[in-house]
Scaffold this motif. Sequence first.
Motif, PDB file in Angstrom:
ATOM      1  N   ARG A   1      -1.564  -8.647  16.810  1.00 25.37           N
ATOM      2  CA  ARG A   1      -2.427  -9.700  17.354  1.00 25.37           C
ATOM      3  C   ARG A   1      -1.892 -11.095  17.072  1.00 25.37           C
ATOM      4  O   ARG A   1      -2.072 -12.007  17.862  1.00 25.37           O
ATOM      5  N   GLY A   2      -1.305 -11.263  15.889  1.00 18.32           N
ATOM      6  CA  GLY A   2      -0.899 -12.612  15.494  1.00 18.32           C
ATOM      7  C   GLY A   2       0.607 -12.763  15.485  1.00 18.32           C
ATOM      8  O   GLY A   2       1.346 -11.831  15.790  1.00 18.32           O
ATOM      9  N   GLU A   3       1.042 -13.940  15.122  1.00 20.91           N
ATOM     10  CA  GLU A   3       2.475 -14.170  15.032  1.00 20.91           C
ATOM     11  C   GLU A   3       2.771 -14.597  13.600  1.00 20.91           C
ATOM     12  O   GLU A   3       2.169 -15.548  13.098  1.00 20.91           O
ATOM     13  N   TYR A   4       3.641 -13.884  12.948  1.00 22.13           N
ATOM     14  CA  TYR A   4       3.929 -14.150  11.547  1.00 22.13           C
ATOM     15  C   TYR A   4       5.409 -14.438  11.351  1.00 22.13           C
ATOM     16  O   TYR A   4       6.258 -13.943  12.112  1.00 22.13           O
ATOM     17  N   ASP A   5       5.671 -15.215  10.303  1.00 19.48           N
ATOM     18  CA  ASP A   5       7.063 -15.541   9.983  1.00 19.48           C
ATOM     19  C   ASP A   5       7.608 -14.657   8.880  1.00 19.48           C
ATOM     20  O   ASP A   5       8.813 -14.596   8.659  1.00 19.48           O
ATOM     21  N   LEU A   6       6.705 -13.978   8.172  1.00 17.56           N
ATOM     22  CA  LEU A   6       7.143 -13.101   7.080  1.00 17.56           C
ATOM     23  C   LEU A   6       6.052 -12.062   6.805  1.00 17.56           C
ATOM     24  O   LEU A   6       4.863 -12.379   6.852  1.00 17.56           O
ATOM     25  N   LEU A   7       6.505 -10.840   6.523  1.00 15.52           N
ATOM     26  CA  LEU A   7       5.567  -9.786   6.126  1.00 15.52           C
ATOM     27  C   LEU A   7       5.881  -9.396   4.688  1.00 15.52           C
ATOM     28  O   LEU A   7       7.043  -9.126   4.360  1.00 15.52           O
ATOM     29  N   ILE A   8       4.848  -9.378   3.846  1.00 14.76           N
ATOM     30  CA  ILE A   8       5.006  -8.885   2.470  1.00 14.76           C
ATOM     31  C   ILE A   8       4.083  -7.685   2.340  1.00 14.76           C
ATOM     32  O   ILE A   8       2.870  -7.807   2.534  1.00 14.76           O
ATOM     33  N   THR A   9       4.649  -6.528   2.032  1.00 10.64           N
ATOM     34  CA  THR A   9       3.801  -5.335   1.998  1.00 10.64           C
ATOM     35  C   THR A   9       4.026  -4.485   0.757  1.00 10.64           C
ATOM     36  O   THR A   9       5.150  -4.369   0.256  1.00 10.64           O
ATOM     37  N   ASP A  10       2.929  -3.902   0.328  1.00  8.60           N
ATOM     38  CA  ASP A  10       2.962  -2.903  -0.742  1.00  8.60           C
ATOM     39  C   ASP A  10       3.494  -1.597  -0.142  1.00  8.60           C
ATOM     40  O   ASP A  10       3.626  -1.471   1.080  1.00  8.60           O
ATOM     41  N   VAL A  11       3.800  -0.608  -0.999  1.00 12.62           N
ATOM     42  CA  VAL A  11       4.259   0.689  -0.480  1.00 12.62           C
ATOM     43  C   VAL A  11       3.096   1.689  -0.448  1.00 12.62           C
ATOM     44  O   VAL A  11       2.720   2.187   0.607  1.00 12.62           O
ATOM     45  N   ASP A  12       2.539   1.964  -1.616  1.00 11.19           N
ATOM     46  CA  ASP A  12       1.508   3.006  -1.686  1.00 11.19           C
ATOM     47  C   ASP A  12       0.154   2.471  -1.265  1.00 11.19           C
ATOM     48  O   ASP A  12      -0.472   1.697  -1.982  1.00 11.19           O
ATOM     49  N   MET A  13      -0.293   2.899  -0.097  1.00 14.16           N
ATOM     50  CA  MET A  13      -1.608   2.481   0.407  1.00 14.16           C
ATOM     51  C   MET A  13      -2.208   3.661   1.155  1.00 14.16           C
ATOM     52  O   MET A  13      -1.474   4.501   1.683  1.00 14.16           O
ATOM     53  N   PRO A  14      -3.540   3.750   1.206  1.00 15.25           N
ATOM     54  CA  PRO A  14      -4.151   4.853   1.972  1.00 15.25           C
ATOM     55  C   PRO A  14      -3.860   4.699   3.462  1.00 15.25           C
ATOM     56  O   PRO A  14      -3.585   3.600   3.924  1.00 15.25           O
TER      57      PRO A  14
END
Lengths: 722, 175
Positions: A643-656
């Motif tokens: 939906r949006g426009e982002y310049d960077l994604l920061i993500t965790d690994v273990d998620m449901p």
Amino acid sequence: MSGDLSGFSMFDLFRDEARTHGDVISRGLVDLESDPTNEKLIEALMRAAHSLKGAARIVGLDLAVGVAHAMEDAMVAVQKGEAVITPTRVDQLLAGADLLAQLTEIEESGVDDWTMSNVAAADTLVTDLRTPVTDTPSASTKKMDATPPAPTESPREDGAVRVTATRLDQIMRLAGESLVESRRFRGVREYLVQLRRQHRTIQSHLREARLQPNDDTMVDLARRQAARTELELAEHQDQLDIFLGRLEELADSLYNQVVGSRMRPFDEGVAMFPRLVRDLSKDLGKKAVLQIEGETVPVDRDVLRDLEAPLTHMLRNCVDHGVEPPADRIASGKPEVATIIVAARHQGGRLHVTVEDDGRGIDPERIRSKVIDRGLADTAVAQALTNQELYEFLFLPGFSTTSEVTDVSGRGVGLDVVQTMVQDISGGVRIESEPGRGTTFRLTLPVTRSVVRALIADIGGESYAFPLPHIARIEKVTREALSDDRRRLQVGEDNVELLDAGTLLELDPVRSGSWVHAVVIGDEEDQYALQVDGFHGEEDMLVRPLDPRLGRVPHLTAAAFRENGEPVLIIDVEDVLRTARRAVVDHAFEVQPESAPAQAGPRILVVDDSITVREAQRAILTRHGYDVDLAVDGAEGWERLQRGEYDLLITDVDMPGMNGIELVQTLRRQKRFDDLPVAVVSYKDDVAQRQLGLDAGATVYLSKHVINDDQFIETVRSLLQS
Amino acid sequence: MPDAGTESRGFREDVARWLEALQSPESADLPSHPNLLFFRHAGVELAFRAIDVGTVEAVSHTHRVPHRQGEVFRGLAATRGDLVPLGDLSAAIDLPRDGDEPNRVPRLVVLSPADADSWTLIVDVVHGVELSDPDSWRTPEPAMPFVDSIVETPRGDARLLDTAAVIEGLEAVLR
């Protein structure tokens, strides 16, 4: 109708046949009136009546049998030279065709009622047809109702569609092949299961190897297994490529065949008009014939259906206001009989339909004085208007240059209605006229409403389609191409108004970057550049109507799915143009100047299922001036990314649900995210986990232990700069 | 941690099986114990009669609709080759906003009652489809808009939503 007919009743088949023969009779009789000794035509008419009689007999329609029989006999009498074609006889035969045509519009259950109410008329008609004609019209004949059809949905919309046996066979063959090919996916799945097993074996060998660091046996085993797996993978990838290519080819052919089955010859949609022109001109004491050109031009059945009402309006207008009485025509050196031509052709991916008459034409000076009289423009402005600009006034509701009110079309047929109808099917209409020589209506329409080839553009983080025939060009230019006030786009010698697509659609304003992406729409005289976020190339799309509960949505015509399954809304470029013209006047939708809020800092999406970690990251990033959005798991992250426009994604690994690795893999499958830097942040900090993250497509892999260190924010800066 | 793909597949299969069982003629065997789809949204335990639910899916693609966006109507959701209006359940039935759901696994619930057009809703957590004895249901006191009954579950009381009222509320924003 052909192929498998098991789904149709005998009455369905009769109706279809009656429709076909009825069209032949109606059109043939109109032609016969001006060419009464044409033997081929007489033969065709006789055969059509004969076939209609046979079909009616099969379904037990005795009344119809009697009428068709009398029509056939009348034609046989002409063939034998025992009778001649006169206007009265043509009227009688047309009345017979009209009576039989009623049967194509009723359900089988209504046949008895129809018979009861038409016994008397049919008897009179049969008697008339068996009686030698005089030149005076018979009182018992009825004429076709020339009232224009109301602009409502056709009751036959969900009716049967004619598909040739050859096409149906091709569709069946392709469908069968698709079924067989799709089953090969099972093999792919089985191989993937096997691959997973092999992968586990390798992991197991590697685990054991770590426990016995001095023994290379397990490492060797793992290496050999990995090499074997790689070979197999390459082999299966080749097979899969061939398989996918074949499947795409099949799907493409099937799609083309199905779309093709919707196309009907233009002639089929205009078959009733020669009769309409004949009856109307006769009523008005005029003489006019209608010629149809481009009979075989294929047109989508929906477009053909939607064209009926505007064409009827225009033809009534031609006969009523364009065509002069015979005496006037002769006096001005024209043939006594006026010619109206309805022509169709394909050009530039659009259907062009013209309605042209050789009548009196439109006097631009009368329009000019009417414009002044009604205060639509002051005298100076009105005097400066070109003829083409003056003709545009004819599309205004209630605008007419004639004071004469007629039964046929009132005070000049509502051309505003014509324009609205044409615009409703994403078309346009223009008038050209030469006083004393005639008038031409030029309609530009989509060939089909089912398929559209369109440019996909990104607006507000979502995909929108601009049908190619409506696009003048696209531009990707640096910001230097903008005028100082950012309201115009200068490319070469072109200087066009620049509008913000996001604002126009009531979404977020388009985000400014170092490049300006614009879709240029309109014709050469009247162009506008619509700034969008970016382009995704061209695609063919199957058009689906928008949910009717949404009502008419400004600037949109329909929806579709992209090749990757993503929904896309299709822009109504004609509607956007109308809005753009108005907007330029009041400076709405202009691209915001540099200081506008659209120039926010880099936007970062943080995806983490831990509220503590999420908030910690948000606090740090916000403190450093970044615009931060949060998501609680991979699925929500994916939703936000789309939906949006982002310049960077920061993500965790273990998620449901969707975990961070799956999220990164998912977004890397889409080209639009190729340049999005991704930081995977996890407490799991071993080499294998890092490799897993990087292999999935992460740009960097960070330990969560660094979140509160300078290293975290430095990494973010570095990723955003890269 | 369980394999997410397997878990997701298992969930879909379960829901499909439950819904198929419910919507098949055999469901008439237990007319007095309707199946309910239990879920949690905005921290509130909720349920729909499963007969009103077309399917439950992972959230894939959604698209805003220009000029029509609002608090309740959120756009269109892609579901099985169709584009169905997407509603915001919290806004539609006035649930608390910004409730943090620690175990959020958003799912797309497609409401397809027999006598109304379909709507989609994204909910925080779907528990599954369970048989429920209407004799154990309570009338909410005081009456709650959109709530048909209160159903006891091991997760606490769940509000059984009145599908027709919810859909009526959703449809109202489009009129």
